[in-house]
Design a protein around this motif. Structure first.
Motif, PDB file in Angstrom:
ATOM      1  N   LEU A  13      31.773  34.670  18.091  1.00  0.00           N
ATOM      2  CA  LEU A  13      31.202  35.331  19.270  1.00  0.00           C
ATOM      3  C   LEU A  13      32.028  35.074  20.528  1.00  0.00           C
ATOM      4  N   GLY A  14      33.081  34.297  20.398  1.00  0.00           N
ATOM      5  CA  GLY A  14      33.871  33.905  21.562  1.00  0.00           C
ATOM      6  C   GLY A  14      33.534  32.482  21.980  1.00  0.00           C
ATOM      7  N   TYR A  15      34.507  31.800  22.568  1.00  0.00           N
ATOM      8  CA  TYR A  15      34.359  30.396  22.958  1.00  0.00           C
ATOM      9  C   TYR A  15      33.217  30.216  23.952  1.00  0.00           C
ATOM     10  N   GLY A  16      33.262  30.950  25.060  1.00  0.00           N
ATOM     11  CA  GLY A  16      32.265  30.790  26.110  1.00  0.00           C
ATOM     12  C   GLY A  16      30.871  31.157  25.659  1.00  0.00           C
ATOM     13  N   LYS A  17      30.747  32.258  24.944  1.00  0.00           N
ATOM     14  CA  LYS A  17      29.432  32.721  24.499  1.00  0.00           C
ATOM     15  C   LYS A  17      28.842  31.762  23.469  1.00  0.00           C
ATOM     16  N   SER A  18      29.679  31.232  22.578  1.00  0.00           N
ATOM     17  CA  SER A  18      29.190  30.290  21.568  1.00  0.00           C
ATOM     18  C   SER A  18      28.633  29.030  22.222  1.00  0.00           C
ATOM     19  N   LEU A  19      29.354  28.504  23.223  1.00  0.00           N
ATOM     20  CA  LEU A  19      28.870  27.310  23.921  1.00  0.00           C
ATOM     21  C   LEU A  19      27.594  27.600  24.698  1.00  0.00           C
ATOM     22  N   ALA A  20      27.516  28.792  25.287  1.00  0.00           N
ATOM     23  CA  ALA A  20      26.317  29.165  26.047  1.00  0.00           C
ATOM     24  C   ALA A  20      25.096  29.243  25.127  1.00  0.00           C
ATOM     25  N   ILE A  21      25.271  29.805  23.923  1.00  0.00           N
ATOM     26  CA  ILE A  21      24.151  29.888  22.975  1.00  0.00           C
ATOM     27  C   ILE A  21      23.755  28.485  22.510  1.00  0.00           C
ATOM     28  N   PHE A  22      24.750  27.641  22.275  1.00  0.00           N
ATOM     29  CA  PHE A  22      24.462  26.264  21.873  1.00  0.00           C
ATOM     30  C   PHE A  22      23.621  25.567  22.940  1.00  0.00           C
ATOM     31  N   MET A  23      24.001  25.700  24.204  1.00  0.00           N
ATOM     32  CA  MET A  23      23.247  25.084  25.291  1.00  0.00           C
ATOM     33  C   MET A  23      21.921  25.797  25.536  1.00  0.00           C
ATOM     34  N   LEU A  24      21.865  27.083  25.208  1.00  0.00           N
ATOM     35  CA  LEU A  24      20.603  27.826  25.302  1.00  0.00           C
ATOM     36  C   LEU A  24      19.530  27.192  24.425  1.00  0.00           C
ATOM     37  N   LEU A  25      19.947  26.621  23.305  1.00  0.00           N
ATOM     38  CA  LEU A  25      19.023  25.944  22.399  1.00  0.00           C
ATOM     39  C   LEU A  25      18.864  24.465  22.752  1.00  0.00           C
ATOM     40  N   ALA A  26      19.984  23.802  23.084  1.00  0.00           N
ATOM     41  CA  ALA A  26      19.956  22.348  23.281  1.00  0.00           C
ATOM     42  C   ALA A  26      19.314  21.933  24.597  1.00  0.00           C
ATOM     43  N   LEU A  27      19.622  22.645  25.687  1.00  0.00           N
ATOM     44  CA  LEU A  27      19.152  22.216  27.007  1.00  0.00           C
ATOM     45  C   LEU A  27      17.628  22.270  27.142  1.00  0.00           C
ATOM     46  N   PRO A  28      16.954  23.371  26.760  1.00  0.00           N
ATOM     47  CA  PRO A  28      15.487  23.362  26.852  1.00  0.00           C
ATOM     48  C   PRO A  28      14.848  22.297  25.962  1.00  0.00           C
ATOM     49  N   LEU A  29      15.435  22.052  24.767  1.00  0.00           N
ATOM     50  CA  LEU A  29      14.874  21.034  23.870  1.00  0.00           C
ATOM     51  C   LEU A  29      14.859  19.655  24.517  1.00  0.00           C
TER      52      LEU A  29
END
Length: 642
Positions: free
Chosen positions: A34-50
């Motif tokens: 999905l691209g470097y930036g988008k992949s990291l954003a999705i990862f943090m989209l899940l990790a940060l709220p948790l």
């Protein structure tokens, strides 16, 4: 403070933790499709709220339970990370520092930074959040500082652009390293834990030392090394090894603080032992730009030196305390293997095979994980099933949140250090000291990294330390390999060093002892960890760098270093063949240091002190008498017949 959620809230967190784990695993296998930036954003989209559900915001009854503040922060973090995912094409095509920020960029950037800092405070601790805030203040108001620390000043636009919209802040290299390097090993450790393989480590160590004096302590050293290879986390390794061994150590006669300290040192030192080391070692390989197997090569001899001293120290400590052998029921080697030890051996062999074939580290670890899962499905006892696999994924996701937040904060810290040039200012200070005294420069770097690591885990501490002090040490003539491993060592010892000694706290909790006193004992028993980096800083041969090995180094290892290890261990514990008096103990420690540190003139002084201690302990007399007895047996005196 970890909430250890159960019930409905626990099930929801487990579900999103499993999603996070699966997303990270597909990146390891397929890459950032999905691209470097988008992949990291999705990862943090899940990790940060948790983070806001897993970690409490305070110790009050309101904050220890999930509350409206947690929900608001989770929503804000979800929206700010979601903005990067939805508008990823716009962010990819905009020109950094040239394209003006939109109102939405401002709002989302401020929310994201606040959310990451609060998540850092909760998961990692206040010190790391404060360091980040101080660097924000430095970027904003550093223009008012006098030289050499002043700068031209950076605007709020620049801060948001750098920290939120580029790969030099929150979404910097440290966060990418979490997914590609740290994550698969967290997954591996949890697989072994879920299958009960870790217990076989304890059984194996018990089998080796079950009949010797101080068997529980010696067992903890061996079993803890294996467990540390699997978990890579000092505190978790201390708990894993401490619960079964600390009560046993106390039962056979060790003081509670000593028992807790032994487990803490084991949990910390396991990060330094090849072939797997701790999670931070894979980040070291990434930053050094070398295959991971090279990091194993560099750390092998220092780790062996440490464990030799530590094991001898434990043995001498056992003798000094007068602890006798208490037989521990031993499990047969066959039962140990059937208990799961074979899974560890097979998966380690697979990991090393792919590493030697120069596969990406994360992918090699993933193949080891697949092998462990397959063996877990095929075994008869504790067989893996879909439910246990889901538990593994959920727990991996939960655990990785901690490392993800640590590295997001490390991205902020290193981003500010590099972009403001503060790292170079620190480096110039070290160079200024080192021009007249390299030893002083090494001391300054070691103390600074140790202080940094007290506010953050080993991964961000290493990243920050190498960013600040690595260039300076290299400019002073220290080899790049040495500089990286030096910073790595000092980034790991925080967990036994008071006042922020997480592994010592864990050992003290199990032992029912004061954490500070336990930490001080841990520093004494594990003091070689602080000394070893200076040994290889002056003698790169000890990192097994071929061009630095020669006949002199081999002779020195045999004649000076090995005796130095023995006498230094005796000095730490206060016992050799009998208790050492205070003066003899000082002589033993001085002798050990002089023999270990690679200053050739001092080797002979150290050897002289060694002979002095051996003479005062009666060792030389014992050797002489034994040789005379042997000679008398071989050549009995001739009687006078007259």
């Amino acid at each position: 403070m970890n909430r250890n959620l159960t019930g409905q809230a626990g099930k929801i967190v487990d579900f999103f933790g499993a999603i996070l784990a699966l997303f990270a695993l597909q990146i390891i296998v397929l890459g950032p499709t999905l691209g470097y930036g988008k992949s990291l954003a999705i990862f943090m989209l899940l990790a940060l709220p948790l983070t806001f559900f897993i970690y409490a915001g305070g110790k009050s009854s309101f904050m220890t339970k999930i509350n409206v503040v947690d929900i608001i922060l989770a929503v804000f973090s979800l929206v700010s990370m979601g903005y990067l995912v939805v508008y990823s094409d716009y962010i990819l095509t905009r020109v950094e520092y040239v394209s003006p920020l939109t109102t939405a960029d401002y709002i989302m950037g401020i929310i994201a930074i606040i959310a990451v800092l609060e998540a850092t405070r909760r998961a990692i601790g206040l010190p790391m959040a404060i360091i980040s805030l101080l660097l924000f203040a430095y970027a904003s108001f550093g223009k008012f500082l006098p030289p050499p620390f002043g700068h031209a000043g950076f605007s709020l636009d620049w801060i948001i652009d750098t920290m939120y919209l580029t790969s030099r802040g929150i979404f910097g290299n440290p966060l990418w390293v979490v997914i590609t390097l740290a994550f698969p090993f967290i997954f591996y450790g949890i697989i072994l834990e879920q299958m009960g393989v870790l217990k076989s480590f304890l059984d194996f160590a018990n089998r080796l030392f079950g009949k010797s004096p101080g068997a529980p302590a010696k067992t903890s050293v061996v079993a803890g090394t294996f467990m540390g290879m699997a978990s890579g986390m000092p505190m978790s390794t201390t708990y894993l090894i401490g619960f079964p061994t600390i009560p046993e150590m106390i039962r056979v006669g060790y003081p509670p603080r000593t028992a807790g300290a032994i487990a803490a040192v084991v949990g910390t030192a396991a990060q330094l032992m090849p072939p797997m080391l701790g999670v931070a070692a894979f980040i070291v390989a990434q930053y050094m730009g070398v295959p991971y197997i090279k990091v194993c090569q560099y750390t092998l001899l220092p780790a062996v030196l440490f464990y030799a001293v530590f094991f001898l120290t434990i043995h001498f400590e056992t003798m000094r305390l007068g602890i006798k052998a208490v037989e521990i029921p031993a499990v047969s080697y066959k039962q140990i293997m059937l208990g799961g030890f074979y899974i560890f051996l097979i998966t380690m062999a697979i990991l090393l095979y792919f590493l030697l074939k120069f596969y990406p580290v994360g992918l090699a670890a993933f193949y080891a994980c697949l092998a462990a899962l397959l063996l877990g499905v095929l075994r008869k006892n504790n067989r893996l099933n879909p439910k246990s696999l889901y538990t593994i994924l959920a727990k991996t996701g939960r655990t990785s949140v901690y490392i993800a937040i640590a590295c997001a904060a490390a991205g902020i810290i290193t981003g500010f250090l590099v972009e403001t040039g503060l790292n170079l200012k620190f480096a110039n200070m070290v160079i200024a000291f080192g021009q007249s005294n390299l030893f002083l420069a090494l001391i300054l770097s070691a103390v600074a990294i140790l202080i940094l690591s007290m506010g953050m885990p080993s991964i961000p501490a290493y990243i920050t330390g190498i960013a600040i002090f690595g260039p300076a040490l290299m400019r002073l003539g220290i080899l790049p390999e040495v500089a990286h491993i030096f910073c790595f060592y000092y980034a790991t010892v925080y967990s036994i060093t008071p006042p922020v000694a997480f592994a010592s706290y864990a050992g003290a909790q199990i032992a029912g002892e004061d954490p500070m006193r336990t930490g001080l004992v841990a520093v004494r028993l594990g003091i070689m960890t602080y000394i070893i980096p200076f040994i290889f800083a002056y003698s790169p041969a000890y990192l097994l760098i071929p061009e630095y090995w020669n006949i002199y180094e081999v002779i020195r290892l045999i004649i000076f270093v090995i005796p130095g290890l023995i006498i230094f261990a005796a000095g730490i514990s206060g016992y050799l063949i009998k208790p050492l008096e205070r003066g003899d103990r000082v002589l033993a420690l001085a002798s050990g240091l002089l023999l270990l540190l690679p200053f050739s003139v001092l080797d002979y002084l150290g050897f002289a002190l060694l002979l002095c201690v051996l003479f005062r302990q009666g060792v030389l007399g014992m050797i002489f008498n034994r040789r005379r007895e042997v000679d008398e047996v071989k050549f009995p005196p001739v009687k006078n017949k007259s």
